[in-house]
Design a protein around this motif. Structure first.
Motif, PDB file in Angstrom:
ATOM      1  N   PHE A   2       0.806  -1.135  -0.126  1.00 47.66           N
ATOM      2  CA  PHE A   2       0.044   0.070  -0.029  1.00 47.66           C
ATOM      3  C   PHE A   2       0.850   1.382  -0.024  1.00 47.66           C
ATOM      4  O   PHE A   2       1.737   1.308   0.774  1.00 47.66           O
ATOM      5  CB  PHE A   2      -0.964  -0.033   1.177  1.00 47.66           C
ATOM      6  CG  PHE A   2      -1.897   1.066   1.483  1.00 47.66           C
ATOM      7  CD1 PHE A   2      -3.038   1.060   0.507  1.00 47.66           C
ATOM      8  CD2 PHE A   2      -1.659   2.113   2.291  1.00 47.66           C
ATOM      9  CE1 PHE A   2      -3.551   2.341   0.695  1.00 47.66           C
ATOM     10  CE2 PHE A   2      -2.559   3.010   2.373  1.00 47.66           C
ATOM     11  CZ  PHE A   2      -3.697   3.391   1.538  1.00 47.66           C
ATOM     12  N   GLU A  12      -9.375   7.015   3.469  1.00 41.59           N
ATOM     13  CA  GLU A  12      -9.058   5.968   2.649  1.00 41.59           C
ATOM     14  C   GLU A  12      -7.668   5.413   3.462  1.00 41.59           C
ATOM     15  O   GLU A  12      -7.508   4.047   3.593  1.00 41.59           O
ATOM     16  CB  GLU A  12      -8.408   6.364   1.285  1.00 41.59           C
ATOM     17  CG  GLU A  12      -9.716   6.657   0.292  1.00 41.59           C
ATOM     18  CD  GLU A  12      -9.308   7.057  -0.979  1.00 41.59           C
ATOM     19  OE1 GLU A  12      -9.382   6.348  -1.974  1.00 41.59           O
ATOM     20  OE2 GLU A  12      -8.687   8.125  -1.186  1.00 41.59           O
ATOM     21  N   VAL A  13      -7.068   6.364   3.901  1.00 43.14           N
ATOM     22  CA  VAL A  13      -5.825   5.590   4.543  1.00 43.14           C
ATOM     23  C   VAL A  13      -5.861   5.141   5.976  1.00 43.14           C
ATOM     24  O   VAL A  13      -5.471   4.171   6.294  1.00 43.14           O
ATOM     25  CB  VAL A  13      -4.588   7.056   4.808  1.00 43.14           C
ATOM     26  CG1 VAL A  13      -3.445   6.256   5.248  1.00 43.14           C
ATOM     27  CG2 VAL A  13      -4.453   7.342   3.309  1.00 43.14           C
ATOM     28  N   GLN A  15      -8.619   3.762   6.829  1.00 41.88           N
ATOM     29  CA  GLN A  15      -9.382   2.193   6.512  1.00 41.88           C
ATOM     30  C   GLN A  15      -8.125   1.212   6.317  1.00 41.88           C
ATOM     31  O   GLN A  15      -8.542   0.117   6.804  1.00 41.88           O
ATOM     32  CB  GLN A  15     -10.467   2.393   5.270  1.00 41.88           C
ATOM     33  CG  GLN A  15     -11.484   3.251   5.791  1.00 41.88           C
ATOM     34  CD  GLN A  15     -12.459   3.292   4.507  1.00 41.88           C
ATOM     35  OE1 GLN A  15     -12.119   3.318   3.414  1.00 41.88           O
ATOM     36  NE2 GLN A  15     -13.577   3.597   5.011  1.00 41.88           N
ATOM     37  N   MET A  16      -7.191   1.462   5.742  1.00 42.09           N
ATOM     38  CA  MET A  16      -6.000   0.389   5.561  1.00 42.09           C
ATOM     39  C   MET A  16      -5.668   0.014   6.948  1.00 42.09           C
ATOM     40  O   MET A  16      -5.268  -0.838   6.963  1.00 42.09           O
ATOM     41  CB  MET A  16      -5.121   1.087   4.634  1.00 42.09           C
ATOM     42  CG  MET A  16      -5.495   1.469   3.382  1.00 42.09           C
ATOM     43  SD  MET A  16      -6.167  -0.180   2.554  1.00 42.09           S
ATOM     44  CE  MET A  16      -4.774  -1.278   2.355  1.00 42.09           C
ATOM     45  N   ASP A  17      -5.341   0.876   7.758  1.00 41.21           N
ATOM     46  CA  ASP A  17      -4.830   0.772   9.181  1.00 41.21           C
ATOM     47  C   ASP A  17      -5.082   2.003  10.233  1.00 41.21           C
ATOM     48  O   ASP A  17      -4.556   3.325   9.773  1.00 41.21           O
ATOM     49  CB  ASP A  17      -3.330   0.561   9.133  1.00 41.21           C
ATOM     50  CG  ASP A  17      -2.759  -0.123  10.398  1.00 41.21           C
ATOM     51  OD1 ASP A  17      -3.290  -0.047  11.248  1.00 41.21           O
ATOM     52  OD2 ASP A  17      -1.797  -0.986  10.333  1.00 41.21           O
ATOM     53  N   PHE A  64       3.781   2.225   6.424  1.00 42.53           N
ATOM     54  CA  PHE A  64       2.988   1.096   5.866  1.00 42.53           C
ATOM     55  C   PHE A  64       4.114   0.216   5.581  1.00 42.53           C
ATOM     56  O   PHE A  64       3.973  -0.980   5.357  1.00 42.53           O
ATOM     57  CB  PHE A  64       2.342   1.688   4.536  1.00 42.53           C
ATOM     58  CG  PHE A  64       0.850   2.060   5.093  1.00 42.53           C
ATOM     59  CD1 PHE A  64      -0.195   1.002   5.437  1.00 42.53           C
ATOM     60  CD2 PHE A  64       0.498   3.373   5.174  1.00 42.53           C
ATOM     61  CE1 PHE A  64      -1.160   1.336   6.008  1.00 42.53           C
ATOM     62  CE2 PHE A  64      -0.738   3.754   5.611  1.00 42.53           C
ATOM     63  CZ  PHE A  64      -1.736   2.589   5.915  1.00 42.53           C
TER      64      PHE A  64
END
Length: 67
Positions: A2, A12-13, A15-17, A64
């Motif tokens: 990512f 959005e970010v 939601q990734m972590d 990330f």
């Protein structure tokens, strides 16, 4: 892997972590749940809040990459 870009929204970010929240907050972006976090790009939010967007993106990508 990512990769965060300034065109992405804060949400959005997140939601990734969700563990990236402290990074946003350390740059002065505290309202992570506000409507702007879902609509405004990281680049736009950074410019509105007067932060160095490239430094923020670098910190987020470093996070990330370490995962």
């Amino acid at each position: 892997m990512f990769k965060v870009t300034e065109d992405m929204t804060i949400m959005e970010v997140l939601q990734m972590d969700r563990e990236v929240a402290p990074i946003f907050m350390s740059f002065g972006l505290h309202c992570l749940g506000c409507p702007g976090a879902t609509m405004e790009s990281i680049g736009d939010a950074g410019r509105v809040h007067g932060i160095n967007v490239q430094d923020l993106i670098a910190e987020l990508n470093k996070f990330f990459e370490s995962k």
